[in-house]
Design a protein around this motif. Sequence first.
Motif, PDB file in Angstrom:
ATOM      1  N   ALA A 146      46.741 -35.530 -52.458  1.00 26.52           N
ATOM      2  CA  ALA A 146      47.123 -36.657 -53.305  1.00 26.52           C
ATOM      3  C   ALA A 146      48.599 -36.585 -53.686  1.00 26.52           C
ATOM      4  CB  ALA A 146      46.248 -36.682 -54.561  1.00 26.52           C
ATOM      5  N   CYS A 147      49.088 -35.369 -53.981  1.00 19.94           N
ATOM      6  CA  CYS A 147      50.506 -35.208 -54.338  1.00 19.94           C
ATOM      7  C   CYS A 147      51.415 -35.552 -53.159  1.00 19.94           C
ATOM      8  CB  CYS A 147      50.772 -33.769 -54.800  1.00 19.94           C
ATOM      9  SG  CYS A 147      50.230 -33.422 -56.478  1.00 19.94           S
ATOM     10  N   VAL A 148      51.041 -35.084 -51.972  1.00 13.92           N
ATOM     11  CA  VAL A 148      51.848 -35.390 -50.788  1.00 13.92           C
ATOM     12  C   VAL A 148      51.897 -36.897 -50.565  1.00 13.92           C
ATOM     13  CG1 VAL A 148      51.946 -35.196 -48.276  1.00 13.92           C
ATOM     14  CG2 VAL A 148      51.488 -33.168 -49.661  1.00 13.92           C
ATOM     15  N   ALA A 153      54.995 -41.890 -50.713  1.00 15.28           N
ATOM     16  CA  ALA A 153      55.074 -43.294 -51.104  1.00 15.28           C
ATOM     17  C   ALA A 153      56.293 -43.556 -51.989  1.00 15.28           C
ATOM     18  CB  ALA A 153      53.794 -43.697 -51.837  1.00 15.28           C
ATOM     19  N   LEU A 154      56.571 -42.641 -52.916  1.00 16.30           N
ATOM     20  CA  LEU A 154      57.725 -42.812 -53.797  1.00 16.30           C
ATOM     21  C   LEU A 154      59.038 -42.694 -53.028  1.00 16.30           C
ATOM     22  CD1 LEU A 154      56.425 -40.706 -56.826  1.00 16.30           C
ATOM     23  CD2 LEU A 154      56.759 -43.191 -56.776  1.00 16.30           C
ATOM     24  N   LEU A 155      59.083 -41.778 -52.059  1.00 16.04           N
ATOM     25  CA  LEU A 155      60.286 -41.643 -51.242  1.00 16.04           C
ATOM     26  C   LEU A 155      60.503 -42.893 -50.391  1.00 16.04           C
ATOM     27  CD1 LEU A 155      59.859 -37.939 -50.079  1.00 16.04           C
ATOM     28  CD2 LEU A 155      61.616 -38.788 -51.638  1.00 16.04           C
ATOM     29  N   ALA A 201      66.969 -38.506 -57.240  1.00 16.23           N
ATOM     30  CA  ALA A 201      65.525 -38.454 -57.028  1.00 16.23           C
ATOM     31  C   ALA A 201      64.938 -39.843 -57.217  1.00 16.23           C
ATOM     32  CB  ALA A 201      64.886 -37.471 -57.997  1.00 16.23           C
ATOM     33  N   PRO A 202      64.045 -40.282 -56.342  1.00 16.06           N
ATOM     34  CA  PRO A 202      63.449 -41.614 -56.481  1.00 16.06           C
ATOM     35  C   PRO A 202      62.681 -41.734 -57.792  1.00 16.06           C
ATOM     36  CG  PRO A 202      62.958 -40.663 -54.329  1.00 16.06           C
ATOM     37  CD  PRO A 202      63.542 -39.571 -55.156  1.00 16.06           C
ATOM     38  N   PRO A 203      62.577 -42.939 -58.342  1.00 12.87           N
ATOM     39  CA  PRO A 203      61.765 -43.141 -59.540  1.00 12.87           C
ATOM     40  C   PRO A 203      60.340 -42.627 -59.335  1.00 12.87           C
ATOM     41  CG  PRO A 203      63.037 -45.112 -59.037  1.00 12.87           C
ATOM     42  CD  PRO A 203      63.220 -44.190 -57.880  1.00 12.87           C
ATOM     43  N   GLY A 204      59.809 -41.986 -60.352  1.00 10.09           N
ATOM     44  CA  GLY A 204      58.471 -41.404 -60.261  1.00 10.09           C
ATOM     45  C   GLY A 204      58.481 -39.948 -59.855  1.00 10.09           C
ATOM     46  N   THR A 205      59.643 -39.441 -59.412  1.00  5.83           N
ATOM     47  CA  THR A 205      59.795 -38.021 -59.102  1.00  5.83           C
ATOM     48  C   THR A 205      60.855 -37.446 -60.036  1.00  5.83           C
ATOM     49  OG1 THR A 205      61.605 -38.202 -57.483  1.00  5.83           O
ATOM     50  CG2 THR A 205      59.371 -38.600 -56.681  1.00  5.83           C
ATOM     51  N   THR A 206      60.966 -36.136 -60.023  1.00  8.61           N
ATOM     52  CA  THR A 206      62.041 -35.473 -60.765  1.00  8.61           C
ATOM     53  C   THR A 206      62.859 -34.645 -59.795  1.00  8.61           C
ATOM     54  OG1 THR A 206      60.570 -33.618 -61.316  1.00  8.61           O
ATOM     55  CG2 THR A 206      60.752 -35.384 -62.925  1.00  8.61           C
TER      56      THR A 206
END
Length: 277
Positions: A146-148, A153-155, A201-206
């Motif tokens: 799920a994390c991958v 998707a965020l990238l 970093a894309p939104p939703g990531t850090t």
Amino acid sequence: MNDDDPLSIGQFARLVRLSVKQLRHYADLGLLPPARVDPDTGYRYYRADQARDAMSIGLLRSLDVPLAAIKDVLSTQDPARVLGDVRDRLDDELARRRRSLAALERILASGLPTAEVTLRREEPQRVAVVRDVADSPEDIGRVTGACVGRLLALLAAGEQGKPKEGKEGAEGLRLVGLFPVDLGEYIPITITAALPEDRPAPPGTTADLLPGGTFACATHTGPYDQISLTAHALVAWCVERGHTPTGPIRELYLNDPAVTAPDQLVTQLLIPLEETL
């Protein structure tokens, strides 16, 4: 026999194909209380119209349905929902046992886990990160997947409208999973993807920095759910040689499971070691 005639616990047990001990246990749980208990003798009596519930309990227990779920089945207007949840849990348990069987078959074929281990230097790497927690070792695979998926998707969303440079999509990504050496009650899971120095970093990531240093490295070839065999061998190698792990195990995923057969998947495992002066 009249439906209103009370049945002793022994008579009722023979009628519904349960033992007296089981009936007492179900009564103590509030699952199937007797119709009447003699206040002087303590004898328990049942009615014939309780037979259907009693036999339903016996049937569901034979199918490994937990008693708590059976109580819900008998008291709810939607037993299909309760039994559907039980089925899903049994299906998860069956999948776990199949994975365990596959790992055992690998050990039977190749012996206890061993790995060719090398030491190598890694430079610090700027990364985009998503994190989650697995509730148990059996839940690691699901949470990791799920994390991958979330990170990819965020990238991809962050890349929309930007000019492409080099490899496109997931193919050019350096995906790394971080997992604790000691698996406790709750298991933090971190999935990272390398970021160029000039890209936020894309939104939703850090954004974070993977430390560099000296690592013990081994390569696992095969399904992801058998990575623990190679991790076992890698940790054993470190312990035998007096190396002290200083951080989580890193899993570097070298190919795409969407287009690669499970037995052809290649994953590098790295354990950071204490630097020696």
